[in-house]
Design a protein around this motif. Structure first.
Motif, PDB file in Angstrom:
ATOM      1  N   HIS A   3       0.854  -1.186   0.000  1.00 12.53           N
ATOM      2  CA  HIS A   3       0.000   0.000   0.000  1.00 12.53           C
ATOM      3  C   HIS A   3       0.892   1.240   0.000  1.00 12.53           C
ATOM      4  CE1 HIS A   3      -3.642  -2.325   0.770  1.00 12.53           C
ATOM      5  NE2 HIS A   3      -2.963  -2.993   1.672  1.00 12.53           N
ATOM      6  N   PRO A   4       0.589   2.236  -0.836  1.00 17.08           N
ATOM      7  CA  PRO A   4       1.470   3.402  -0.904  1.00 17.08           C
ATOM      8  C   PRO A   4       1.164   4.438   0.176  1.00 17.08           C
ATOM      9  CG  PRO A   4      -0.300   3.648  -2.480  1.00 17.08           C
ATOM     10  CD  PRO A   4      -0.492   2.284  -1.840  1.00 17.08           C
ATOM     11  N   VAL A   5       2.126   5.310   0.380  1.00 18.76           N
ATOM     12  CA  VAL A   5       1.890   6.566   1.077  1.00 18.76           C
ATOM     13  C   VAL A   5       1.422   7.552   0.022  1.00 18.76           C
ATOM     14  CG1 VAL A   5       2.929   8.461   2.377  1.00 18.76           C
ATOM     15  CG2 VAL A   5       3.646   6.101   2.820  1.00 18.76           C
ATOM     16  N   LEU A  33       5.534   5.777  -2.940  1.00 17.65           N
ATOM     17  CA  LEU A  33       4.938   7.095  -2.710  1.00 17.65           C
ATOM     18  C   LEU A  33       4.142   7.499  -3.939  1.00 17.65           C
ATOM     19  CD1 LEU A  33       4.754   9.614  -0.848  1.00 17.65           C
ATOM     20  CD2 LEU A  33       6.782  10.488  -2.045  1.00 17.65           C
ATOM     21  N   ARG A  34       2.937   7.961  -3.723  1.00 17.19           N
ATOM     22  CA  ARG A  34       2.071   8.398  -4.816  1.00 17.19           C
ATOM     23  C   ARG A  34       1.738   9.873  -4.628  1.00 17.19           C
ATOM     24  NH1 ARG A  34      -4.116   6.318  -5.937  1.00 17.19           N
ATOM     25  NH2 ARG A  34      -4.445   7.390  -7.938  1.00 17.19           N
ATOM     26  N   ALA A 103      -1.687   3.123   2.600  1.00 20.81           N
ATOM     27  CA  ALA A 103      -1.265   2.915   3.983  1.00 20.81           C
ATOM     28  C   ALA A 103      -1.466   4.179   4.792  1.00 20.81           C
ATOM     29  CB  ALA A 103       0.210   2.501   4.022  1.00 20.81           C
ATOM     30  N   LEU A 104      -1.395   5.326   4.112  1.00 20.86           N
ATOM     31  CA  LEU A 104      -1.383   6.604   4.797  1.00 20.86           C
ATOM     32  C   LEU A 104      -1.657   7.710   3.782  1.00 20.86           C
ATOM     33  CD1 LEU A 104      -0.620   8.032   7.517  1.00 20.86           C
ATOM     34  CD2 LEU A 104       1.731   8.106   6.675  1.00 20.86           C
ATOM     35  N   LEU A 105      -2.431   8.709   4.203  1.00 23.21           N
ATOM     36  CA  LEU A 105      -2.655   9.914   3.407  1.00 23.21           C
ATOM     37  C   LEU A 105      -1.960  11.074   4.093  1.00 23.21           C
ATOM     38  CD1 LEU A 105      -6.420  10.037   2.293  1.00 23.21           C
ATOM     39  CD2 LEU A 105      -4.430  10.316   0.819  1.00 23.21           C
ATOM     40  N   VAL A 106      -1.240  11.884   3.338  1.00 22.87           N
ATOM     41  CA  VAL A 106      -0.529  13.026   3.909  1.00 22.87           C
ATOM     42  C   VAL A 106      -0.978  14.290   3.193  1.00 22.87           C
ATOM     43  CG1 VAL A 106       1.719  14.013   4.483  1.00 22.87           C
ATOM     44  CG2 VAL A 106       1.455  11.523   4.334  1.00 22.87           C
ATOM     45  N   VAL A 107      -1.334  15.308   3.969  1.00 24.22           N
ATOM     46  CA  VAL A 107      -1.727  16.596   3.412  1.00 24.22           C
ATOM     47  C   VAL A 107      -0.997  17.695   4.169  1.00 24.22           C
ATOM     48  CG1 VAL A 107      -4.012  15.830   2.644  1.00 24.22           C
ATOM     49  CG2 VAL A 107      -3.738  16.752   4.953  1.00 24.22           C
ATOM     50  N   GLY A 108      -0.906  18.857   3.540  1.00 21.59           N
ATOM     51  CA  GLY A 108      -0.300  20.006   4.198  1.00 21.59           C
ATOM     52  C   GLY A 108      -1.303  20.716   5.081  1.00 21.59           C
ATOM     53  N   ALA A 128      -9.241  14.560   6.453  1.00 19.95           N
ATOM     54  CA  ALA A 128      -9.072  13.947   7.773  1.00 19.95           C
ATOM     55  C   ALA A 128     -10.380  13.382   8.303  1.00 19.95           C
ATOM     56  CB  ALA A 128      -8.509  14.972   8.754  1.00 19.95           C
ATOM     57  N   ALA A 129     -11.500  13.998   7.932  1.00 21.72           N
ATOM     58  CA  ALA A 129     -12.803  13.548   8.427  1.00 21.72           C
ATOM     59  C   ALA A 129     -13.397  12.407   7.614  1.00 21.72           C
ATOM     60  CB  ALA A 129     -13.786  14.719   8.446  1.00 21.72           C
ATOM     61  N   ARG A 130     -12.940  12.210   6.377  1.00 27.04           N
ATOM     62  CA  ARG A 130     -13.601  11.250   5.492  1.00 27.04           C
ATOM     63  C   ARG A 130     -12.748  10.061   5.080  1.00 27.04           C
ATOM     64  NH1 ARG A 130     -15.881  14.654   0.583  1.00 27.04           N
ATOM     65  NH2 ARG A 130     -16.203  12.526  -0.166  1.00 27.04           N
ATOM     66  N   ALA A 131     -11.457  10.119   5.297  1.00 29.51           N
ATOM     67  CA  ALA A 131     -10.582   9.059   4.786  1.00 29.51           C
ATOM     68  C   ALA A 131     -10.785   7.754   5.546  1.00 29.51           C
ATOM     69  CB  ALA A 131      -9.128   9.489   4.877  1.00 29.51           C
ATOM     70  N   ALA A 132     -10.563   6.648   4.843  1.00 22.71           N
ATOM     71  CA  ALA A 132     -10.668   5.326   5.446  1.00 22.71           C
ATOM     72  C   ALA A 132      -9.357   4.880   6.080  1.00 22.71           C
ATOM     73  CB  ALA A 132     -11.102   4.302   4.397  1.00 22.71           C
ATOM     74  N   CYS A 133      -8.275   5.564   5.751  1.00 17.82           N
ATOM     75  CA  CYS A 133      -6.955   5.204   6.278  1.00 17.82           C
ATOM     76  C   CYS A 133      -6.455   6.316   7.190  1.00 17.82           C
ATOM     77  CB  CYS A 133      -5.970   4.983   5.121  1.00 17.82           C
ATOM     78  SG  CYS A 133      -5.565   6.500   4.224  1.00 17.82           S
ATOM     79  N   PRO A 134      -5.369   6.089   7.924  1.00 19.04           N
ATOM     80  CA  PRO A 134      -4.792   7.172   8.722  1.00 19.04           C
ATOM     81  C   PRO A 134      -4.409   8.364   7.864  1.00 19.04           C
ATOM     82  CG  PRO A 134      -3.877   5.061   9.402  1.00 19.04           C
ATOM     83  CD  PRO A 134      -4.679   4.802   8.154  1.00 19.04           C
TER      84      PRO A 134
END
Length: 305
Positions: A3-5, A33-34, A103-108, A128-134
């Motif tokens: 699973h990607p970041v 990384l995607r 595996a993970l979602l990253v946002v600024g 942050a409120a809707r994602a299924a992953c961390p």
């Protein structure tokens, strides 16, 4: 397939922070990384016929943007496998969809929106409120974002996905080779309702014991799986949000849990989650209950510290 970041890219300073943080996380985790940029450019420039070689200027801009971010990752983390994706889609919808296989979602912490006074952009908050992953919001000062303090903080709640959050926090500490502080705030009505409160007494001791038991209940489920992690347990009298702000002043990552909404998609972000997403002095990971598995968690075989 790993699973990607996944990281959202929009060209803002905040998204560059997210790219840098995500690149380091993917590097230490051994995950791909995607990079995703999404915007509704086709609404403004129209969809061109397939026969033409011309492309809308916004699409060209988006492709250049993710290309620059990709080059940035190659410099920062040359061993990380990188893919890019440009979508004519609502940014929140695109990132939430990508998070289903991530595996993970990253946002600024902020985007290119016009409301610059907001401490967390609307896209970051919605993801942050809707994602299924961390989800990690890469906020805070540079030393925290660069992981210079050597400490991960786990905020232990009552029933807000704390077990999943604990797994995530232990894995993050193990991958970094750093200590983990598990903290639980508590308050004593007996002390707060007195005109001249004095510490101590049976009522206060009972509140403290309940906080310690709550912390132990969450941590003890997972601690044996991570014997190499240096763990500190701490209970603090005070409000949760103020306690976490103080304990993360010199931390690399704050991990908090979140309950899933009943009968709806996404997470139920409480007041503490909102306060940390807007004000925490370090990156914040929001971990939905039940989202963490051994297969999807970021990890690394060899600590980086």
């Amino acid at each position: 397939m790993a699973h990607p970041v996944v990281v959202g890219v929009d060209g803002s300073d905040g998204s560059l922070w997210a790219v840098d943080w995500a690149a380091a996380e993917a590097d230490r985790s051994g995950l791909p990384l995607r990079l995703i940029h999404a915007s509704l450019w086709e609404r403004y420039e129209g969809i061109l016929p397939r026969s033409t070689t011309d492309r809308p200027s916004e699409q060209i801009y988006a492709e250049n943007l993710v290309g620059s971010a990709e080059q940035r990752v190659h410099v920062l983390a040359p061993d990380v496998r990188v893919s890019t994706d440009v979508q004519p889609e609502d940014p929140v919808a695109a990132l939430v969809a990508a998070g289903r296989g991530a595996a993970l979602l990253v946002v600024g912490p902020r985007g290119r929106g016009t409301v610059t006074g907001m401490l967390l952009g609307s896209v970051g908050l919605a993801v942050a409120a809707r994602a299924a992953c961390p989800v990690v919001v890469a906020r805070g000062a540079e030393p925290s974002r660069r992981g210079e303090y050597g400490r991960v903080v786990l905020g232990v709640g009552e029933s807000t996905g704390s077990t999943a959050a604990a797994h995530f926090a232990f894995r993050a500490a193990r991958a970094r080779g750093c200590e983990l502080l598990a903290v639980r705030a508590w308050r004593s009505p007996a002390r707060e309702n007195m005109p001249y409160p004095q510490p101590g007494g049976e009522a206060e001791a009972a509140c403290r014991r309940r906080a310690e038991e709550c912390l132990d209940r969450v941590v003890d489920v997972v601690v044996a799986t991570y014997p190499e992690v240096r763990l500190e347990r701490k209970t603090v009298h005070g409000t949760t949000h103020q306690t976490l702000l103080e304990e993360t002043a010199e931390a690399d990552l704050l991990v908090v849990g979140a309950k899933r909404r009943h009968g709806a998609v996404g997470m139920q972000l409480g007041r503490v989650n909102h306060a940390m997403l807007h004000h925490a002095p370090c990156p914040v990971a929001v971990v939905p209950a039940g989202s963490v598995t051994e297969e999807s968690l970021p990890d690394a075989g060899t600590p980086t510290r």
